[in-house]
Write an enzyme that holds these catalytic residues in place. Structure first.
Site, PDB file in Angstrom:
ATOM      1  N   HIS A  66       2.067  32.455  28.802  1.00 38.20           N
ATOM      2  CA  HIS A  66       3.102  31.529  28.103  1.00 38.20           C
ATOM      3  C   HIS A  66       4.117  31.140  29.443  1.00 38.20           C
ATOM      4  CE1 HIS A  66       6.783  31.753  25.216  1.00 38.20           C
ATOM      5  NE2 HIS A  66       6.338  30.416  25.426  1.00 38.20           N
ATOM      6  N   MET A 137       7.589  29.662  18.244  1.00 38.17           N
ATOM      7  CA  MET A 137       8.645  30.849  18.709  1.00 38.17           C
ATOM      8  C   MET A 137       9.446  31.402  17.479  1.00 38.17           C
ATOM      9  SD  MET A 137       8.121  31.345  21.804  1.00 38.17           S
ATOM     10  CE  MET A 137       9.316  32.350  22.314  1.00 38.17           C
ATOM     11  N   GLY A 144      13.076  39.090  26.115  1.00 37.49           N
ATOM     12  CA  GLY A 144      12.474  40.230  25.074  1.00 37.49           C
ATOM     13  C   GLY A 144      13.671  40.864  24.183  1.00 37.49           C
ATOM     14  N   GLY A 145      13.086  41.541  23.120  1.00 35.72           N
ATOM     15  CA  GLY A 145      14.090  42.502  22.399  1.00 35.72           C
ATOM     16  C   GLY A 145      15.101  41.577  21.428  1.00 35.72           C
ATOM     17  N   ASP A 172       5.596  34.483  18.464  1.00 36.65           N
ATOM     18  CA  ASP A 172       6.175  35.450  19.462  1.00 36.65           C
ATOM     19  C   ASP A 172       7.855  35.322  19.426  1.00 36.65           C
ATOM     20  OD1 ASP A 172       6.823  36.185  21.876  1.00 36.65           O
ATOM     21  OD2 ASP A 172       6.160  34.529  23.264  1.00 36.65           O
TER      22      ASP A 172
HETATM   23  C1  DX5 Z   1      10.574  35.504  24.975  1.00 39.23           C
HETATM   24  C2  DX5 Z   1       8.862  35.755  25.360  1.00 39.23           C
HETATM   25  C3  DX5 Z   1       8.353  36.993  24.305  1.00 39.23           C
HETATM   26  C4  DX5 Z   1       8.888  38.203  24.635  1.00 39.23           C
HETATM   27  C5  DX5 Z   1       8.588  39.035  23.158  1.00 39.23           C
HETATM   28  O1  DX5 Z   1      10.748  34.315  25.610  1.00 39.23           O
HETATM   29  O2  DX5 Z   1       8.253  34.567  25.063  1.00 39.23           O
HETATM   30  O3  DX5 Z   1       6.815  36.947  24.561  1.00 39.23           O
HETATM   31  O4  DX5 Z   1       8.376  38.985  25.514  1.00 39.23           O
HETATM   32  O5  DX5 Z   1       9.418  40.070  23.369  1.00 39.23           O
HETATM   33  P1  DX5 Z   1       9.616  41.242  21.924  1.00 39.23           P
HETATM   34  O6  DX5 Z   1       8.674  41.287  21.274  1.00 39.23           O
HETATM   35  O7  DX5 Z   1      10.582  42.141  22.341  1.00 39.23           O
HETATM   36  O8  DX5 Z   1      10.499  40.192  21.156  1.00 39.23           O
HETATM   37 ZN    ZN Z   2       6.258  34.793  25.251  1.00 38.47          ZN
END
Ligand code: DX5
Ligand code: ZN
Length: 216
Positions: A66, A137, A144-145, A172
């Site tokens: 990604h 998205m 993340g998180g 995602d």
């Molecule tokens: C955010 C990323 C995601 C992220 C998802 O910009 O594209 O792939 O790692 O992490 P979680 O599942 O913790 O939201």
């Molecule tokens: Zn991602």
């Protein structure tokens, strides 16, 4: 439709990355989601080509890369050289979407476009014939998180209605055992999960997420 889980290594412990991704594969994950951030398209910086080519040696998973980078056309070939099987770039990051798709497909890889929460599906509909997947998205890209945005489900539904059943839609961001069923119910079939996989016991987490899907 079979639901595929794509664990995002962004939430893994990078000090023992090889071990963690092997564990995710042993627990049944067939994909690995690799978030590349450039500090320009998104405010955060993650990892890049050397990390991807290194971890490529440790697992056979489908490498789902990604790209959260500006002008992805500059780097697509190098990410494919590093081991990407799917290359996802953002609709908002380039004026050369068609060129990007052609670069990916000419190397025999799967081409995907991502849309951030504020971007409508009209950003990808002109390219659907040439795309293998669209990523909707469910958080703002960059970290993340974050919390899952339920309002994206209507976008996923709208897209699923257009593409029919024979097309991959990925979601995602913020996915966990409580909402994975909703995301799949809206029409997503490839589901990314970072914190809810790598936070704690990886095997138990993957089993829990897969079970939550199986109950659909
Ligand atoms: C955010 C990323 C995601 C992220 C998802 O910009 O594209 O792939 O790692 O992490 P979680 O599942 O913790 O939201
Ligand atoms: Zn991602």
């Amino acid at each position: 439709m079979e639901i595929i889980l794509s664990p995002s290594v962004l939430a893994a412990d990078f000090g023992i990355l090889g071990e963690q991704i092997r564990e995710s594969e042993r627990a049944g994950a067939k994909y690995l989601h690799l978030d590349v951030m450039d500090g320009v398209f998104v405010p955060n910086i993650s990892f890049g080509i050397p990390v991807i080519s290194s971890v490529r040696k440790y697992v056979n998973s489908v490498f789902d890369v990604h790209l959260m980078i500006k002008e992805p056309e500059r780097y697509i070939d190098r990410f494919i050289d590093a081991g990407a099987d799917i290359v996802t770039f953002h609709a908002e990051a380039t004026t050369k979407a068609e060129e990007c798709i052609d670069m990916i497909r000419s190397r025999g890889k799967r081409a995907a476009m991502a849309v951030s929460p504020g971007t409508g599906i009209e950003a990808v509909t002109p390219y659907l014939d040439k795309l293998d997947m669209v990523l909707c998205m469910t958080v703002e890209p960059g970290y993340g998180g974050q919390a899952y945005m339920t309002e994206i489900e209507s976008k996923v539904k709208e897209l699923r209605n257009i593409v029919g059943s024979d097309f991959d839609i990925q979601v995602d961001g913020g996915i966990n055992e409580d909402n994975i069923g909703r995301a799949a119910g809206a029409g997503a079939n490839i589901i990314v999960a970072g914190t809810s996989v790598f936070g704690g016991d990886i095997r138990k987490n993957i089993e829990g997420l897969m079970k939550a899907c199986a109950q659909l």
